[in-house]
Scaffold this motif. Structure first.
Motif, PDB file in Angstrom:
ATOM      1  N   LYS A 277       3.842  17.059 -14.555  1.00 56.19           N
ATOM      2  CA  LYS A 277       3.385  17.613 -13.277  1.00 56.19           C
ATOM      3  C   LYS A 277       1.904  17.322 -13.053  1.00 56.19           C
ATOM      4  O   LYS A 277       1.481  16.947 -11.944  1.00 56.19           O
ATOM      5  N   LYS A 278       1.120  17.456 -14.105  1.00 53.03           N
ATOM      6  CA  LYS A 278      -0.313  17.161 -14.005  1.00 53.03           C
ATOM      7  C   LYS A 278      -0.537  15.696 -13.644  1.00 53.03           C
ATOM      8  O   LYS A 278      -1.401  15.371 -12.807  1.00 53.03           O
ATOM      9  N   ALA A 279       0.228  14.795 -14.264  1.00 55.79           N
ATOM     10  CA  ALA A 279       0.088  13.365 -13.985  1.00 55.79           C
ATOM     11  C   ALA A 279       0.483  13.040 -12.546  1.00 55.79           C
ATOM     12  O   ALA A 279      -0.117  12.175 -11.909  1.00 55.79           O
ATOM     13  N   LEU A 280       1.483  13.740 -12.035  1.00 54.64           N
ATOM     14  CA  LEU A 280       1.946  13.486 -10.673  1.00 54.64           C
ATOM     15  C   LEU A 280       0.993  14.063  -9.626  1.00 54.64           C
ATOM     16  O   LEU A 280       1.053  13.677  -8.460  1.00 54.64           O
ATOM     17  N   GLU A 281       0.126  14.983 -10.037  1.00 52.92           N
ATOM     18  CA  GLU A 281      -0.847  15.572  -9.110  1.00 52.92           C
ATOM     19  C   GLU A 281      -2.124  14.739  -9.011  1.00 52.92           C
ATOM     20  O   GLU A 281      -2.946  14.975  -8.130  1.00 52.92           O
ATOM     21  N   ARG A 282      -2.295  13.764  -9.924  1.00 54.33           N
ATOM     22  CA  ARG A 282      -3.486  12.913  -9.876  1.00 54.33           C
ATOM     23  C   ARG A 282      -3.467  12.040  -8.619  1.00 54.33           C
ATOM     24  O   ARG A 282      -2.412  11.717  -8.085  1.00 54.33           O
ATOM     25  N   ASP A 283      -4.640  11.629  -8.203  1.00 54.90           N
ATOM     26  CA  ASP A 283      -4.748  10.726  -7.058  1.00 54.90           C
ATOM     27  C   ASP A 283      -4.547   9.295  -7.559  1.00 54.90           C
ATOM     28  O   ASP A 283      -5.399   8.769  -8.284  1.00 54.90           O
TER      29      ASP A 283
ATOM     30  N   SER B  29      -0.699   6.340 -12.642  1.00 55.97           N
ATOM     31  CA  SER B  29      -0.586   7.564 -13.432  1.00 55.97           C
ATOM     32  C   SER B  29       0.783   7.580 -14.098  1.00 55.97           C
ATOM     33  O   SER B  29       1.804   7.451 -13.421  1.00 55.97           O
ATOM     34  N   ILE B  30       0.796   7.705 -15.430  1.00 57.52           N
ATOM     35  CA  ILE B  30       2.046   7.711 -16.194  1.00 57.52           C
ATOM     36  C   ILE B  30       2.482   9.158 -16.409  1.00 57.52           C
ATOM     37  O   ILE B  30       1.800   9.924 -17.099  1.00 57.52           O
TER      38      ILE B  30
ATOM     39  N   GLY C 254       0.811  -1.205   0.000  1.00 61.52           N
ATOM     40  CA  GLY C 254       0.000   0.000   0.000  1.00 61.52           C
ATOM     41  C   GLY C 254       0.850   1.263   0.000  1.00 61.52           C
ATOM     42  O   GLY C 254       2.082   1.217  -0.078  1.00 61.52           O
ATOM     43  N   GLY C 255       0.206   2.410   0.089  1.00 61.37           N
ATOM     44  CA  GLY C 255       0.906   3.679   0.096  1.00 61.37           C
ATOM     45  C   GLY C 255       1.156   4.218  -1.302  1.00 61.37           C
ATOM     46  O   GLY C 255       0.721   3.641  -2.302  1.00 61.37           O
ATOM     47  N   LYS C 256       1.837   5.344  -1.355  1.00 61.01           N
ATOM     48  CA  LYS C 256       2.172   5.980  -2.621  1.00 61.01           C
ATOM     49  C   LYS C 256       3.520   5.452  -3.111  1.00 61.01           C
ATOM     50  O   LYS C 256       4.513   5.481  -2.374  1.00 61.01           O
TER      51      LYS C 256
ATOM     52  N   TYR D 220       2.832   5.822  -9.409  1.00 64.36           N
ATOM     53  CA  TYR D 220       3.218   6.884 -10.332  1.00 64.36           C
ATOM     54  C   TYR D 220       4.434   6.411 -11.117  1.00 64.36           C
ATOM     55  O   TYR D 220       5.429   5.999 -10.523  1.00 64.36           O
ATOM     56  N   ILE D 221       4.350   6.465 -12.421  1.00 64.89           N
ATOM     57  CA  ILE D 221       5.395   5.908 -13.285  1.00 64.89           C
ATOM     58  C   ILE D 221       6.071   7.045 -14.030  1.00 64.89           C
ATOM     59  O   ILE D 221       5.411   7.809 -14.743  1.00 64.89           O
ATOM     60  N   ILE D 222       7.394   7.149 -13.887  1.00 60.69           N
ATOM     61  CA  ILE D 222       8.119   8.281 -14.453  1.00 60.69           C
ATOM     62  C   ILE D 222       9.410   7.820 -15.113  1.00 60.69           C
ATOM     63  O   ILE D 222       9.999   6.801 -14.720  1.00 60.69           O
ATOM     64  N   ASN D 223       9.834   8.555 -16.116  1.00 59.66           N
ATOM     65  CA  ASN D 223      11.059   8.271 -16.852  1.00 59.66           C
ATOM     66  C   ASN D 223      12.286   8.597 -16.002  1.00 59.66           C
ATOM     67  O   ASN D 223      12.365   9.663 -15.388  1.00 59.66           O
ATOM     68  N   ARG D 224      13.246   7.715 -16.006  1.00 64.04           N
ATOM     69  CA  ARG D 224      14.455   7.884 -15.183  1.00 64.04           C
ATOM     70  C   ARG D 224      15.239   9.145 -15.535  1.00 64.04           C
ATOM     71  O   ARG D 224      15.953   9.714 -14.697  1.00 64.04           O
ATOM     72  N   ASP D 225      15.127   9.624 -16.788  1.00 66.91           N
ATOM     73  CA  ASP D 225      15.928  10.765 -17.215  1.00 66.91           C
ATOM     74  C   ASP D 225      15.437  12.092 -16.654  1.00 66.91           C
ATOM     75  O   ASP D 225      16.130  13.099 -16.780  1.00 66.91           O
ATOM     76  N   VAL D 226      14.247  12.120 -16.070  1.00 68.68           N
ATOM     77  CA  VAL D 226      13.727  13.384 -15.534  1.00 68.68           C
ATOM     78  C   VAL D 226      13.757  13.411 -14.005  1.00 68.68           C
ATOM     79  O   VAL D 226      13.111  14.261 -13.388  1.00 68.68           O
ATOM     80  N   ILE D 227      14.530  12.509 -13.417  1.00 69.43           N
ATOM     81  CA  ILE D 227      14.642  12.502 -11.951  1.00 69.43           C
ATOM     82  C   ILE D 227      15.180  13.830 -11.409  1.00 69.43           C
ATOM     83  O   ILE D 227      14.657  14.340 -10.406  1.00 69.43           O
ATOM     84  N   PRO D 228      16.213  14.437 -12.019  1.00 65.13           N
ATOM     85  CA  PRO D 228      16.644  15.751 -11.524  1.00 65.13           C
ATOM     86  C   PRO D 228      15.507  16.773 -11.534  1.00 65.13           C
ATOM     87  O   PRO D 228      15.359  17.551 -10.576  1.00 65.13           O
ATOM     88  N   TRP D 229      14.710  16.793 -12.588  1.00 64.04           N
ATOM     89  CA  TRP D 229      13.563  17.707 -12.651  1.00 64.04           C
ATOM     90  C   TRP D 229      12.572  17.391 -11.530  1.00 64.04           C
ATOM     91  O   TRP D 229      12.051  18.303 -10.869  1.00 64.04           O
ATOM     92  N   LEU D 230      12.292  16.121 -11.312  1.00 64.79           N
ATOM     93  CA  LEU D 230      11.339  15.717 -10.276  1.00 64.79           C
ATOM     94  C   LEU D 230      11.772  16.220  -8.912  1.00 64.79           C
ATOM     95  O   LEU D 230      10.972  16.793  -8.156  1.00 64.79           O
ATOM     96  N   VAL D 231      13.036  16.018  -8.589  1.00 65.28           N
ATOM     97  CA  VAL D 231      13.556  16.401  -7.276  1.00 65.28           C
ATOM     98  C   VAL D 231      13.508  17.913  -7.087  1.00 65.28           C
ATOM     99  O   VAL D 231      13.194  18.407  -5.997  1.00 65.28           O
ATOM    100  N   ASP D 232      13.782  18.656  -8.147  1.00 67.76           N
ATOM    101  CA  ASP D 232      13.818  20.121  -8.054  1.00 67.76           C
ATOM    102  C   ASP D 232      12.445  20.765  -8.132  1.00 67.76           C
ATOM    103  O   ASP D 232      12.255  21.875  -7.624  1.00 67.76           O
ATOM    104  N   SER D 233      11.463  20.085  -8.768  1.00 65.69           N
ATOM    105  CA  SER D 233      10.214  20.765  -9.126  1.00 65.69           C
ATOM    106  C   SER D 233       8.967  20.260  -8.414  1.00 65.69           C
ATOM    107  O   SER D 233       7.934  20.926  -8.457  1.00 65.69           O
ATOM    108  N   VAL D 234       9.028  19.097  -7.796  1.00 63.23           N
ATOM    109  CA  VAL D 234       7.821  18.484  -7.243  1.00 63.23           C
ATOM    110  C   VAL D 234       8.025  18.152  -5.771  1.00 63.23           C
ATOM    111  O   VAL D 234       9.080  17.651  -5.386  1.00 63.23           O
ATOM    112  N   GLU D 235       7.012  18.435  -4.984  1.00 67.30           N
ATOM    113  CA  GLU D 235       7.087  18.088  -3.561  1.00 67.30           C
ATOM    114  C   GLU D 235       7.020  16.576  -3.400  1.00 67.30           C
ATOM    115  O   GLU D 235       6.146  15.912  -3.954  1.00 67.30           O
TER     116      GLU D 235
END
Length: 439
Positions: free
Chosen positions: A83-89, A73-74, A42-44, A93-108
């Protein structure tokens, strides 16, 4: 469908370990294993994977009855789309490995658990994705690494992969500690160390350290796999073609082959072995058509059965496509879901794949059972993963054939030998280049 017993065991292992490495051969079902554990925990959950594998995770959720109810959510595409996909309930959450720096800097950060699919993507501790993930690693309560090739370039790969999993508890917090404990300098130039080799018994000691958090299984031990036949298909250059090959080769001969230039030089040698090379202006210089002729013969011998062809250079693709058009056979580049579906429906005589884009997560075993390597790669990981597109669970044929078109007397022979020995290292590459320049 029902899970295999080993899949249930691996899923339970993940549930029972907050840090886990699941090292299973391609085709053993790493994705459904992880999802089964996710459903139980369970969990996110954040799944970090190659971009082309994102849809595979979604497909697995929809395919298995026991995974129904998992919301996913892909998060791929542009930054606003991600960002919209990551805000869904959702649960996963499935994300591309190449955008991990963006994720860490831009998303809570909000994820309790992270799944790294492919763990080997984090073998470089200097890479941006590794450094970015380590920034948020303390926030992650559970983490799982999935891969079939944990040390494709040697034992040195394991340090970064396990550092991101357990903070360095087992193999050391610093790469220097790891090197000092398990390796000695190999190739050196004064104080500069180009490569390291394992100390006697190092491999066993490393495996002992990581055993408690690791499951390692092979498909051949777990499943009834088709017989795998790997064969070379040799082509021979004529005297004039050898003269052209040697002339171009001599233009690239350097007085000393170093680690810095060996890779670049091997690229030129590989291009020449395949039949064409880029000159300094970026134009293609044709040397021979021996591999194209061999591919034509192989296609004819297939008698209508589909053939998967792996290429490496852009000019290889262009020359192959030109020949296929002349032959009037149906073909497609396996770069889209539509092309994958056409291949698996048996609508293509030839499917063209590049190992770097089709090496992970694409299931092609339904459409055919023969793969031809038009040009080889030094990457053992990509080689294994590409072969596993057809040699995997679900393959209907009793035999899978992996063919390698080899230009006799060229660097092809050294690359295939290294891949077969599973010794693809910088030292092997340098020795192969030196050998080819001597001959």
């Amino acid at each position: 469908m029902q899970l295999h017993e080993y899949q249930k065991f691996a899923a339970d292992f993940i549930v029972g370990h907050k840090q886990a490495a699941i090292l299973l051969d391609c085709g053993c079902g790493k994705t459904v294993i992880a999802l089964t554990a996710i459903k139980a925990i369970g969990g996110k959950v954040l799944v970090i994977c190659p971009i082309r594998v994102a849809r595979v995770w979604a497909d697995e959720i929809e395919k298995w009855d026991h995974l129904r109810g998992l919301r996913y959510s892909i998060a791929v595409g542009s930054a606003p789309e991600r960002k919209k996909a990551l805000e869904r309930d959702a649960d996963v959450y499935i994300i591309n490995r190449d955008v991990i720096p963006w994720l860490v800097d831009s998303v809570e950060w909000k994820w309790d658990m992270v799944v790294l699919d492919e763990l080997s993507s984090f073998k470089n501790h200097r890479a941006k994705r590794f450094k970015a993930l380590m920034q948020v690693r303390p926030k992650v309560r559970r983490i799982v690494g999935l891969t079939g090739t944990p040390s494709s370039n040697g034992l040195m790969d394991l340090w970064a992969e396990y550092r991101v999993l357990d903070f360095g508890k087992r193999l050391g917090r610093f790469i220097g500690q790891y090197r000092e404990a398990y390796f000695v300098p190999d190739k050196t130039n004064g104080v500069i160390v180009y490569s390291y080799k394992p100390l006697p018994g190092a491999e066993e000691r490393i495996y002992d350290r990581i055993r408690d958090m690791t499951i390692s299984m092979r498909c051949t031990d777990l499943l009834r796999m088709p017989e795998l036949i790997s064969v070379p298909y040799e082509v021979h250059l004529s005297a004039p073609e050898w003269e052209a090959y040697d002339t171009l080769k001599k233009e690239y001969v350097l007085e000393e082959i170093t680690a810095a230039n060996a890779a670049a030089l091997s690229v030129k040698l590989c291009q020449m072995a395949n039949g064409a090379v880029y000159d300094d202006n970026g134009d293609v210089v044709n040397i021979h058509t021996r591999k194209l002729d061999a591919l034509e013969d192989i296609i004819e011998a297939q008698c209508g059965k589909s053939l998967l062809v792996a290429y490496w250079f852009k000019h290889d693709l262009e020359r192959i496509e030109k020949r296929l058009k002349a032959l009037g056979v149906s073909y497609a580049r396996i770069t889209t879901q539509e092309a994958i579906d056409r291949w698996n429906r048996g609508e293509l005589a030839v499917g063209l794949i590049h190992p770097a884009s089709a090496g992970h997560g694409i299931n092609l075993q339904v459409g055919g059972s023969t793969l031809v390597w038009y040009g080889l790669t030094w990457s053992l990981e990509l080689y294994i993963q590409t072969n596993a597109r057809i040699w995997r669970q679900g393959q209907k044929s009793n035999t899978v054939v992996i063919m390698h078109i080899i230009a006799k007397g060229t660097i092809d022979e050294q690359i295939l030998s290294a891949l077969n020995r599973k010794e693809v290292t910088q030292d092997t590459l340098m020795e192969a280049v030196k050998y080819c320049l001597r001959t």
